[in-house]
Design a protein around this motif. Structure first.
Motif, PDB file in Angstrom:
ATOM      1  N   ALA A 173       0.883  -1.162   0.000  1.00  0.00           N
ATOM      2  CA  ALA A 173       0.000   0.000   0.000  1.00  0.00           C
ATOM      3  C   ALA A 173       0.918   1.209   0.000  1.00  0.00           C
ATOM      4  N   TYR A 174       0.638   2.153  -0.893  1.00  0.00           N
ATOM      5  CA  TYR A 174       1.532   3.292  -1.041  1.00  0.00           C
ATOM      6  C   TYR A 174       0.751   4.591  -0.903  1.00  0.00           C
ATOM      7  N   PRO A 175       1.015   5.364   0.163  1.00  0.00           N
ATOM      8  CA  PRO A 175       0.372   6.675   0.289  1.00  0.00           C
ATOM      9  C   PRO A 175       0.826   7.557  -0.880  1.00  0.00           C
ATOM     10  N   THR A 176      -0.128   8.096  -1.622  1.00  0.00           N
ATOM     11  CA  THR A 176       0.174   8.768  -2.881  1.00  0.00           C
ATOM     12  C   THR A 176      -0.330  10.205  -2.865  1.00  0.00           C
ATOM     13  N   PRO A 177       0.560  11.185  -3.101  1.00  0.00           N
ATOM     14  CA  PRO A 177       0.108  12.570  -3.188  1.00  0.00           C
ATOM     15  C   PRO A 177      -0.908  12.739  -4.317  1.00  0.00           C
ATOM     16  N   LYS A 178      -1.834  13.683  -4.179  1.00  0.00           N
ATOM     17  CA  LYS A 178      -2.901  13.889  -5.155  1.00  0.00           C
ATOM     18  C   LYS A 178      -2.365  14.053  -6.570  1.00  0.00           C
ATOM     19  N   LYS A 179      -1.296  14.805  -6.752  1.00  0.00           N
ATOM     20  CA  LYS A 179      -0.726  15.016  -8.083  1.00  0.00           C
ATOM     21  C   LYS A 179      -0.346  13.679  -8.737  1.00  0.00           C
ATOM     22  N   HIS A 180       0.292  12.798  -7.984  1.00  0.00           N
ATOM     23  CA  HIS A 180       0.703  11.496  -8.513  1.00  0.00           C
ATOM     24  C   HIS A 180      -0.504  10.577  -8.703  1.00  0.00           C
ATOM     25  N   TYR A 181      -1.434  10.627  -7.761  1.00  0.00           N
ATOM     26  CA  TYR A 181      -2.658   9.835  -7.878  1.00  0.00           C
ATOM     27  C   TYR A 181      -3.410  10.216  -9.164  1.00  0.00           C
ATOM     28  N   ASP A 182      -3.543  11.515  -9.405  1.00  0.00           N
ATOM     29  CA  ASP A 182      -4.237  11.984 -10.613  1.00  0.00           C
ATOM     30  C   ASP A 182      -3.508  11.542 -11.877  1.00  0.00           C
ATOM     31  N   PHE A 183      -2.173  11.527 -11.852  1.00  0.00           N
ATOM     32  CA  PHE A 183      -1.417  11.052 -13.013  1.00  0.00           C
ATOM     33  C   PHE A 183      -1.687   9.569 -13.267  1.00  0.00           C
ATOM     34  N   ILE A 184      -1.630   8.756 -12.212  1.00  0.00           N
ATOM     35  CA  ILE A 184      -1.900   7.326 -12.364  1.00  0.00           C
ATOM     36  C   ILE A 184      -3.306   7.128 -12.918  1.00  0.00           C
ATOM     37  N   ARG A 185      -4.265   7.834 -12.374  1.00  0.00           N
ATOM     38  CA  ARG A 185      -5.643   7.718 -12.849  1.00  0.00           C
ATOM     39  C   ARG A 185      -5.732   8.076 -14.333  1.00  0.00           C
ATOM     40  N   SER A 186      -4.950   9.050 -14.783  1.00  0.00           N
ATOM     41  CA  SER A 186      -4.992   9.475 -16.197  1.00  0.00           C
ATOM     42  C   SER A 186      -4.442   8.406 -17.145  1.00  0.00           C
ATOM     43  N   THR A 187      -3.675   7.448 -16.619  1.00  0.00           N
ATOM     44  CA  THR A 187      -3.116   6.387 -17.465  1.00  0.00           C
ATOM     45  C   THR A 187      -4.059   5.191 -17.587  1.00  0.00           C
ATOM     46  N   GLN A 188      -5.193   5.266 -16.932  1.00  0.00           N
ATOM     47  CA  GLN A 188      -6.088   4.105 -16.865  1.00  0.00           C
ATOM     48  C   GLN A 188      -7.091   4.056 -18.015  1.00  0.00           C
ATOM     49  N   LYS A 189      -6.611   4.262 -19.213  1.00  0.00           N
ATOM     50  CA  LYS A 189      -7.465   4.168 -20.395  1.00  0.00           C
ATOM     51  C   LYS A 189      -7.943   2.733 -20.566  1.00  0.00           C
TER      52      LYS A 189
END
Length: 129
Positions: free
Chosen positions: A24-40
């Motif tokens: 489990a990795y605590p993720t800053p919002k900026k990084h979380y949003d980037f990961i979410r953007s790769t979920q095509k």
């Protein structure tokens, strides 16, 4: 996620059963949003390649990485590809050479956590030459 148990089973039959690591990795919002953007198309995975040549590990630098930041080649498997096909395509795209997978080294299941939000992600790590 469009990588299914049958695809994983086929990769394990050919390249070995990897160890599984869960994090489990605590993720800053900026990084979380980037990961979410790769979920095509529901993507929740990547394949990462440890490519060795003459005892040296191949790494790449992405334009969005800070100067001096490198990583092993990696990327997503496309719908309809096997894990092997996706890994080999990513290796060619990032390194410009044809590769051969040797071993399925590790499966890393990570929960990226940002407040109450969570992204379940799996990295499939292969050794190649």
């Amino acid at each position: 996620m469009y990588i299914n148990a049958q695809m994983i089973g086929a990769a394990e039959a050919k390249f070995g059963t990897p160890k599984t690591l869960r994090l489990a990795y605590p993720t800053p919002k900026k990084h979380y949003d980037f990961i979410r953007s790769t979920q095509k198309k529901g993507r929740a995975h990547d394949v990462t390649l440890y490519v060795y040549h003459e005892n040296k590990l191949a790494v790449t630098q992405k334009p969005m990485y800070p100067e001096g930041g490198y990583r092993p080649p990696s990327g997503g498997v496309k719908p309809g590809e096997t894990l092997e096909e996706g890994a080999l395509r990513e290796g060619f795209e990032e390194l410009g050479i044809d590769l051969m997978l040797n071993k399925y080294l590790l499966r890393v299941r990570v929960d990226f956590v940002c407040g109450a939000k969570r992204i379940a992600w799996t990295t499939h790590l292969f050794q190649a030459k």
